[in-house]
Design a protein around this motif. Structure first.
Motif, PDB file in Angstrom:
ATOM      1  N   LYS A   1       0.807  -1.216   0.000  1.00  0.00           N
ATOM      2  CA  LYS A   1       0.000   0.000   0.000  1.00  0.00           C
ATOM      3  C   LYS A   1       0.843   1.270   0.000  1.00  0.00           C
ATOM      4  CE  LYS A   1      -3.864  -2.066   2.600  1.00  0.00           C
ATOM      5  NZ  LYS A   1      -4.631  -1.991   3.861  1.00  0.00           N
ATOM      6  N   VAL A   2       2.143   1.113   0.150  1.00  0.00           N
ATOM      7  CA  VAL A   2       3.027   2.273   0.236  1.00  0.00           C
ATOM      8  C   VAL A   2       3.244   2.838  -1.163  1.00  0.00           C
ATOM      9  CG1 VAL A   2       5.372   3.028   0.761  1.00  0.00           C
ATOM     10  CG2 VAL A   2       4.176   1.472   2.324  1.00  0.00           C
ATOM     11  N   HIS A   3       3.067   4.147  -1.297  1.00  0.00           N
ATOM     12  CA  HIS A   3       3.254   4.795  -2.590  1.00  0.00           C
ATOM     13  C   HIS A   3       4.543   5.616  -2.571  1.00  0.00           C
ATOM     14  CE1 HIS A   3      -0.763   3.617  -3.744  1.00  0.00           C
ATOM     15  NE2 HIS A   3      -1.243   4.163  -2.636  1.00  0.00           N
ATOM     16  N   GLY A   4       5.365   5.465  -3.612  1.00  0.00           N
ATOM     17  CA  GLY A   4       6.530   6.329  -3.782  1.00  0.00           C
ATOM     18  C   GLY A   4       7.655   6.085  -2.811  1.00  0.00           C
ATOM     19  N   MET A   5       7.854   4.854  -2.393  1.00  0.00           N
ATOM     20  CA  MET A   5       8.980   4.524  -1.525  1.00  0.00           C
ATOM     21  C   MET A   5      10.216   4.287  -2.394  1.00  0.00           C
ATOM     22  SD  MET A   5      10.454   3.757   1.352  1.00  0.00           S
ATOM     23  CE  MET A   5      11.983   2.922   1.800  1.00  0.00           C
ATOM     24  N   HIS A   6      11.151   5.217  -2.370  1.00  0.00           N
ATOM     25  CA  HIS A   6      12.358   5.096  -3.166  1.00  0.00           C
ATOM     26  C   HIS A   6      13.480   4.476  -2.347  1.00  0.00           C
ATOM     27  CE1 HIS A   6      11.077   7.371  -6.770  1.00  0.00           C
ATOM     28  NE2 HIS A   6      10.273   7.963  -5.904  1.00  0.00           N
ATOM     29  N   ALA A   7      14.310   3.706  -2.998  1.00  0.00           N
ATOM     30  CA  ALA A   7      15.410   3.038  -2.320  1.00  0.00           C
ATOM     31  C   ALA A   7      16.425   4.048  -1.814  1.00  0.00           C
ATOM     32  CB  ALA A   7      16.089   2.049  -3.270  1.00  0.00           C
ATOM     33  N   LEU A   8      17.120   3.673  -0.773  1.00  0.00           N
ATOM     34  CA  LEU A   8      18.254   4.457  -0.302  1.00  0.00           C
ATOM     35  C   LEU A   8      19.381   4.381  -1.337  1.00  0.00           C
ATOM     36  CD1 LEU A   8      18.102   3.288   3.389  1.00  0.00           C
ATOM     37  CD2 LEU A   8      18.106   5.699   2.700  1.00  0.00           C
ATOM     38  N   PRO A   9      20.256   5.368  -1.380  1.00  0.00           N
ATOM     39  CA  PRO A   9      21.335   5.340  -2.373  1.00  0.00           C
ATOM     40  C   PRO A   9      22.285   4.167  -2.144  1.00  0.00           C
ATOM     41  CG  PRO A   9      21.686   7.108  -0.786  1.00  0.00           C
ATOM     42  CD  PRO A   9      20.308   6.577  -0.545  1.00  0.00           C
ATOM     43  N   GLY A  10      22.601   3.475  -3.227  1.00  0.00           N
ATOM     44  CA  GLY A  10      23.597   2.406  -3.155  1.00  0.00           C
ATOM     45  C   GLY A  10      23.087   1.039  -2.817  1.00  0.00           C
TER      46      GLY A  10
ATOM     47  N   VAL B   1      17.726  18.404   5.682  1.00  0.00           N
ATOM     48  CA  VAL B   1      17.451  17.378   4.670  1.00  0.00           C
ATOM     49  C   VAL B   1      16.168  16.662   5.086  1.00  0.00           C
ATOM     50  CG1 VAL B   1      18.322  15.316   3.525  1.00  0.00           C
ATOM     51  CG2 VAL B   1      19.909  17.128   4.184  1.00  0.00           C
ATOM     52  N   GLY B   2      15.239  16.509   4.140  1.00  0.00           N
ATOM     53  CA  GLY B   2      13.934  15.975   4.485  1.00  0.00           C
ATOM     54  C   GLY B   2      13.010  17.052   5.008  1.00  0.00           C
ATOM     55  N   TYR B   3      13.332  18.308   4.737  1.00  0.00           N
ATOM     56  CA  TYR B   3      12.531  19.455   5.169  1.00  0.00           C
ATOM     57  C   TYR B   3      12.024  20.177   3.928  1.00  0.00           C
ATOM     58  CZ  TYR B   3      11.489  24.047   7.264  1.00  0.00           C
ATOM     59  OH  TYR B   3      10.876  25.213   7.665  1.00  0.00           O
ATOM     60  N   GLY B   4      10.752  20.531   3.912  1.00  0.00           N
ATOM     61  CA  GLY B   4      10.220  21.299   2.802  1.00  0.00           C
ATOM     62  C   GLY B   4      10.268  20.528   1.497  1.00  0.00           C
ATOM     63  N   PRO B   5      10.948  21.078   0.480  1.00  0.00           N
ATOM     64  CA  PRO B   5      10.936  20.438  -0.835  1.00  0.00           C
ATOM     65  C   PRO B   5      11.617  19.077  -0.872  1.00  0.00           C
ATOM     66  CG  PRO B   5      12.484  22.276  -0.779  1.00  0.00           C
ATOM     67  CD  PRO B   5      11.680  22.349   0.480  1.00  0.00           C
ATOM     68  N   SER B   6      12.405  18.727   0.139  1.00  0.00           N
ATOM     69  CA  SER B   6      13.061  17.409   0.152  1.00  0.00           C
ATOM     70  C   SER B   6      12.360  16.425   1.073  1.00  0.00           C
ATOM     71  CB  SER B   6      14.533  17.548   0.554  1.00  0.00           C
ATOM     72  OG  SER B   6      14.674  18.018   1.879  1.00  0.00           O
ATOM     73  N   ALA B   7      11.120  16.749   1.486  1.00  0.00           N
ATOM     74  CA  ALA B   7      10.376  15.876   2.403  1.00  0.00           C
ATOM     75  C   ALA B   7       9.677  14.754   1.646  1.00  0.00           C
ATOM     76  CB  ALA B   7       9.376  16.680   3.212  1.00  0.00           C
ATOM     77  N   SER B   8      10.447  13.972   0.908  1.00  0.00           N
ATOM     78  CA  SER B   8       9.978  12.753   0.265  1.00  0.00           C
ATOM     79  C   SER B   8      11.170  11.826   0.200  1.00  0.00           C
ATOM     80  CB  SER B   8       9.455  13.046  -1.148  1.00  0.00           C
ATOM     81  OG  SER B   8      10.513  13.457  -1.995  1.00  0.00           O
TER      82      SER B   8
END
Length: 350
Positions: free
Chosen positions: A52-61, A317-324
């Motif tokens: 059910k999770v939408h837009g879960m991107h992998a961590l780098p590497g 990081v993870g604030y505002g525009p990078s909160a995804s």
């Protein structure tokens, strides 16, 4: 250097620090107040399965592969983060509560924690929002005889069996809760401050870029960032269509007061309730940065890239525009590039 938080943004930051040549414990530390790996994911409700999770991107590497979509996302992502920390030897310290970041001697920052104080040339703040659930206040709230809870403590739909439930909030969590709870509850009522906006079509790169641009503009102005859903609207998928057709997602305007037995509008309309579920979102968990006086008059922190304009030693990081999840990965890489430039003139120190 100090990385505060070991969710998606913090782990991505630590990864890029290592890749740039900095060593954990010698050059930087990662501090996380959670009891175990997994960031905020470890606290998600059991019915939120990985499928059910939408837009879960992998961590780098390191990709997340072979996950069972029927398993709770809290388990899948926690295991993934744990494996990630071990694979790249990030040596996260936990549980450690960061209580304040303040000015130190010689242009350094002091990071005060439950496990001592660190002196740092730069800080990557990756604390997210999960620890600051937003509870609106309404007249009569303290008189309600039923139960009030927030999405942050949502136990799953079975807990609402036979109960009358008012769900407050027009975001993704509110609609997901309603769709899950409705088959169990004696009745559900959905209220939102503004009419929900349902978006046709896929959430593609173009939509994502437009949403990020709007959030970024608020942050540039020093305003608190809005949620992605407030910018993009709700994706009109099959489950949402069915909920609209069944009347589960029949929205009412926000009530005016809370009574001992439910909620009431100014025109006299009332709904009896056993539970009020506040799916009203979260705010950035940045109170520990207060000694640095980074907030603008508008209430937010103005940033350029990832740097706080008021103090370029602080990277959010993870604030505002990078909160995804994908935004956090990109912002972490950018933050580390900036930090490397900052530290080239003097020896790196943790």
């Amino acid at each position: 250097m100090v990385v505060i938080g070991a969710g998606q943004a913090g782990l991505a930051g630590a990864y890029h620090l290592r890749r740039t040549g900095f060593e954990p414990e010698r050059d930087f530390v990662v501090l996380d107040h959670a009891p175990a790996p997994g960031g905020a994911w470890q606290f998600r409700w059991p019915s939120l399965t990985y499928g059910k999770v939408h837009g879960m991107h992998a961590l780098p590497g390191m990709e997340l592969t072979g996950a069972d979509p029927a398993r709770p996302s809290s388990e899948v992502v926690a295991e993934y983060f744990d494996a990630y920390e071990r694979r790249f030897d990030l040596r996260v310290r936990r549980p450690v509560d960061v209580t304040a970041v303040r000015e130190g001697a010689g242009g350094r920052l002091l990071v005060e924690t439950s496990d001592g104080t660190w002196s740092a040339r730069a800080v990557i703040n990756a604390t997210g929002t999960w620890d600051r659930p937003f509870w609106p206040r309404y007249p009569g709230q303290e008189t309600f005889r039923g139960r009030q809870l927030h999405t942050a403590r949502y136990p799953g739909p079975e807990a609402f069996a036979g109960l009358r439930v008012v769900v407050v909030g027009g975001g993704a969590s509110g609609t997901q809760h309603l769709l899950e709870i409705a088959p169990y509850a004696a009745g559900t009522t959905w209220v939102t401050r503004r009419p929900p906006v349902f978006r046709e079509g896929p959430f593609d790169e173009g939509v994502g870029r437009a949403a990020v641009a709007l959030v970024e503009e608020r942050v540039r102005q020093g305003l608190p960032p809005k949620s992605v859903v407030s910018v993009t609207g709700l994706s009109l998928n099959d489950a949402i269509r069915q909920g609209l057709a069944d009347g589960v997602l029949h929205r009412l305007p926000m009530f005016d007061r809370i009574t001992p037995d439910g909620v009431e509008w100014a025109d006299g309309r009332r709904v009896d309730a056993d539970v009020i579920l506040w799916a009203t979102g979260f705010r950035a968990a940045i109170d520990h940065l207060a000694p640095l006086r980074l907030r603008e008059p508008g209430g937010g922190i103005r940033i350029e890239g990832t740097r706080a304009v008021a103090d370029p030693r602080i990277h959010l990081v993870g604030y505002g525009p990078s909160a995804s999840t994908i935004g956090a990965n990109r912002a972490a890489r950018a933050a580390v590039r900036d930090i490397k430039r900052l530290l080239t003139e003097e020896p790196v120190a943790a």
